[in-house]
Design a protein around this motif. Sequence first.
Motif, PDB file in Angstrom:
ATOM      1  N   LEU A  58       0.835  -1.146  -0.098  1.00 44.32           N
ATOM      2  CA  LEU A  58      -0.096   0.090   0.106  1.00 44.32           C
ATOM      3  C   LEU A  58       0.970   1.138   0.007  1.00 44.32           C
ATOM      4  N   MET A  59       1.783   1.332   0.764  1.00 46.73           N
ATOM      5  CA  MET A  59       2.709   2.337   0.930  1.00 46.73           C
ATOM      6  C   MET A  59       3.613   2.505  -0.336  1.00 46.73           C
ATOM      7  N   GLY A  60       3.891   1.510  -0.955  1.00 54.63           N
ATOM      8  CA  GLY A  60       4.551   1.686  -2.124  1.00 54.63           C
ATOM      9  C   GLY A  60       3.858   1.918  -3.322  1.00 54.63           C
ATOM     10  N   THR A  61       2.507   1.773  -3.350  1.00 56.03           N
ATOM     11  CA  THR A  61       1.696   2.272  -4.167  1.00 56.03           C
ATOM     12  C   THR A  61       1.497   3.793  -4.227  1.00 56.03           C
TER      13      THR A  61
ATOM     14  N   PHE B 266       9.904   4.182   5.646  1.00 57.30           N
ATOM     15  CA  PHE B 266      10.806   5.370   6.142  1.00 57.30           C
ATOM     16  C   PHE B 266      10.855   6.146   4.655  1.00 57.30           C
ATOM     17  N   GLY B 267      10.742   5.735   3.510  1.00 53.89           N
ATOM     18  CA  GLY B 267      10.646   6.452   2.198  1.00 53.89           C
ATOM     19  C   GLY B 267       9.432   6.852   2.152  1.00 53.89           C
ATOM     20  N   PHE B 268       8.389   6.129   2.325  1.00 55.16           N
ATOM     21  CA  PHE B 268       6.832   6.657   2.496  1.00 55.16           C
ATOM     22  C   PHE B 268       6.782   7.929   3.084  1.00 55.16           C
ATOM     23  N   TYR B 269       7.078   7.963   4.408  1.00 54.52           N
ATOM     24  CA  TYR B 269       6.737   9.140   5.280  1.00 54.52           C
ATOM     25  C   TYR B 269       7.899  10.165   5.023  1.00 54.52           C
ATOM     26  N   VAL B 270       8.928  10.153   4.651  1.00 55.58           N
ATOM     27  CA  VAL B 270       9.861  11.021   4.263  1.00 55.58           C
ATOM     28  C   VAL B 270       8.993  11.633   2.982  1.00 55.58           C
ATOM     29  N   LEU B 271       8.917  10.937   1.900  1.00 58.57           N
ATOM     30  CA  LEU B 271       8.321  11.614   0.709  1.00 58.57           C
ATOM     31  C   LEU B 271       6.796  12.185   0.977  1.00 58.57           C
ATOM     32  N   ALA B 272       5.800  11.647   1.984  1.00 59.01           N
ATOM     33  CA  ALA B 272       4.776  12.198   2.268  1.00 59.01           C
ATOM     34  C   ALA B 272       4.895  13.423   3.077  1.00 59.01           C
ATOM     35  N   SER B 273       5.740  13.667   3.951  1.00 65.16           N
ATOM     36  CA  SER B 273       6.146  14.946   4.594  1.00 65.16           C
ATOM     37  C   SER B 273       6.809  16.025   3.640  1.00 65.16           C
ATOM     38  N   PHE B 274       7.485  15.721   2.676  1.00 70.67           N
ATOM     39  CA  PHE B 274       7.827  16.728   1.658  1.00 70.67           C
ATOM     40  C   PHE B 274       6.580  17.223   0.898  1.00 70.67           C
TER      41      PHE B 274
ATOM     42  N   GLY C  32       0.374  28.610   3.331  1.00 74.08           N
ATOM     43  CA  GLY C  32       0.784  28.516   4.623  1.00 74.08           C
ATOM     44  C   GLY C  32      -0.615  28.032   5.404  1.00 74.08           C
ATOM     45  N   LYS C  33      -1.227  27.113   5.089  1.00 75.30           N
ATOM     46  CA  LYS C  33      -2.670  26.362   5.912  1.00 75.30           C
ATOM     47  C   LYS C  33      -2.215  25.632   6.977  1.00 75.30           C
ATOM     48  N   TRP C  34      -2.660  25.765   7.882  1.00 69.84           N
ATOM     49  CA  TRP C  34      -2.349  25.061   9.385  1.00 69.84           C
ATOM     50  C   TRP C  34      -2.368  23.635   9.167  1.00 69.84           C
ATOM     51  N   ASN C  35      -3.368  23.171   8.395  1.00 62.85           N
ATOM     52  CA  ASN C  35      -3.678  21.607   8.498  1.00 62.85           C
ATOM     53  C   ASN C  35      -2.422  20.932   7.606  1.00 62.85           C
ATOM     54  N   TRP C  36      -1.763  21.569   6.530  1.00 62.62           N
ATOM     55  CA  TRP C  36      -0.505  21.169   6.063  1.00 62.62           C
ATOM     56  C   TRP C  36       0.554  21.223   6.958  1.00 62.62           C
ATOM     57  N   ALA C  37       0.700  22.237   7.764  1.00 62.48           N
ATOM     58  CA  ALA C  37       1.882  22.317   8.433  1.00 62.48           C
ATOM     59  C   ALA C  37       1.840  21.283   9.615  1.00 62.48           C
ATOM     60  N   ILE C  38       0.613  21.030  10.178  1.00 56.60           N
ATOM     61  CA  ILE C  38       0.494  19.776  11.230  1.00 56.60           C
ATOM     62  C   ILE C  38       0.819  18.406  10.401  1.00 56.60           C
ATOM     63  N   LEU C  39       0.121  18.500   9.316  1.00 56.29           N
ATOM     64  CA  LEU C  39       0.297  17.119   8.611  1.00 56.29           C
ATOM     65  C   LEU C  39       1.845  16.649   8.418  1.00 56.29           C
ATOM     66  N   THR C  40       2.523  17.802   7.904  1.00 54.54           N
ATOM     67  CA  THR C  40       3.954  17.696   7.745  1.00 54.54           C
ATOM     68  C   THR C  40       4.569  17.134   8.954  1.00 54.54           C
ATOM     69  N   GLY C  41       4.312  17.905   9.821  1.00 54.38           N
ATOM     70  CA  GLY C  41       5.032  17.257  11.402  1.00 54.38           C
ATOM     71  C   GLY C  41       4.633  15.802  11.820  1.00 54.38           C
ATOM     72  N   LEU C  42       3.362  15.795  11.628  1.00 52.64           N
ATOM     73  CA  LEU C  42       3.074  14.364  12.006  1.00 52.64           C
ATOM     74  C   LEU C  42       3.620  13.038  11.082  1.00 52.64           C
ATOM     75  N   LEU C  43       3.883  13.623   9.754  1.00 48.84           N
ATOM     76  CA  LEU C  43       4.509  12.521   8.835  1.00 48.84           C
ATOM     77  C   LEU C  43       6.145  12.773   9.170  1.00 48.84           C
ATOM     78  N   ALA C  44       6.587  13.579   9.469  1.00 47.12           N
ATOM     79  CA  ALA C  44       8.000  13.755   9.841  1.00 47.12           C
ATOM     80  C   ALA C  44       8.095  12.803  11.081  1.00 47.12           C
ATOM     81  N   GLY C  45       7.091  12.830  11.976  1.00 49.82           N
ATOM     82  CA  GLY C  45       7.267  12.023  13.230  1.00 49.82           C
ATOM     83  C   GLY C  45       7.228  10.496  13.171  1.00 49.82           C
ATOM     84  N   CYS C  46       6.419  10.288  11.968  1.00 50.82           N
ATOM     85  CA  CYS C  46       6.407   8.925  11.750  1.00 50.82           C
ATOM     86  C   CYS C  46       7.883   8.595  11.153  1.00 50.82           C
ATOM     87  N   ALA C  47       8.376   9.433  10.435  1.00 51.47           N
ATOM     88  CA  ALA C  47       9.424   8.985   9.780  1.00 51.47           C
ATOM     89  C   ALA C  47      10.642   8.745  10.842  1.00 51.47           C
ATOM     90  N   VAL C  48      10.688   9.588  11.723  1.00 48.54           N
ATOM     91  CA  VAL C  48      11.601   9.682  12.686  1.00 48.54           C
ATOM     92  C   VAL C  48      11.462   8.603  13.503  1.00 48.54           C
TER      93      VAL C  48
END
Length: 174
Positions: free
Chosen positions: A13-16, A66-74, A85-101
């Motif tokens: 699923l992530m690869g797709t 890891f590749g999925f979460y990094v690409l998704a955060s970018f 600069g919508k807030w929902n995108w900023a927060i989503l970026t942080g959440l996805l980067a947290g999953c990559a971490v």
Amino acid sequence: GVSLLAMRLPSILMGTVMIWLLFRTTVRLTGNTNTALLAATLLSFSHFHLILTAGIKGMDHNDIAFGFYVLASFWAWLEYTLSGGKWNWAILTGLLAGCAVLNKWLTGLVVFLAWGIYLMYHLQQLNRREIFQFIVALLACGAVFLPWQVYIFHRFPAEAAYESAQLTKHVFEV
């Protein structure tokens, strides 16, 4: 139940989804659908990507996540930037980067390096809201991975201390 498909399904699923994320990111960056289609096609037929998605080798599932979460955060950061600069995108970026971490530790924070460089480049036009959104995204990122760190240091103190000491050797030893 436990089966090979159940084990490989998240990677599939992530690869797709990564193919769509790459397409969308490339379209947003270049404005050219043909370039985005080429990038997505190359990823979808990439031998390395297919091997990771199939889960044939030892750490493939971790690497595809890891590749999925990094690409998704970018992707989320790019959507944040292009949305004004919508807030929902900023927060989503942080959440996805947290999953990559959670997958590969601090290399998952790479989106914040790009975001920080972007902020410094636009320093003249910067406002407090953009800096605050950057900080909120960092806090969202920390909210994802810090509970795990607290848990392992509380539940498994000896093992966590050993692993932490090993990780610091990467910084201070050759």
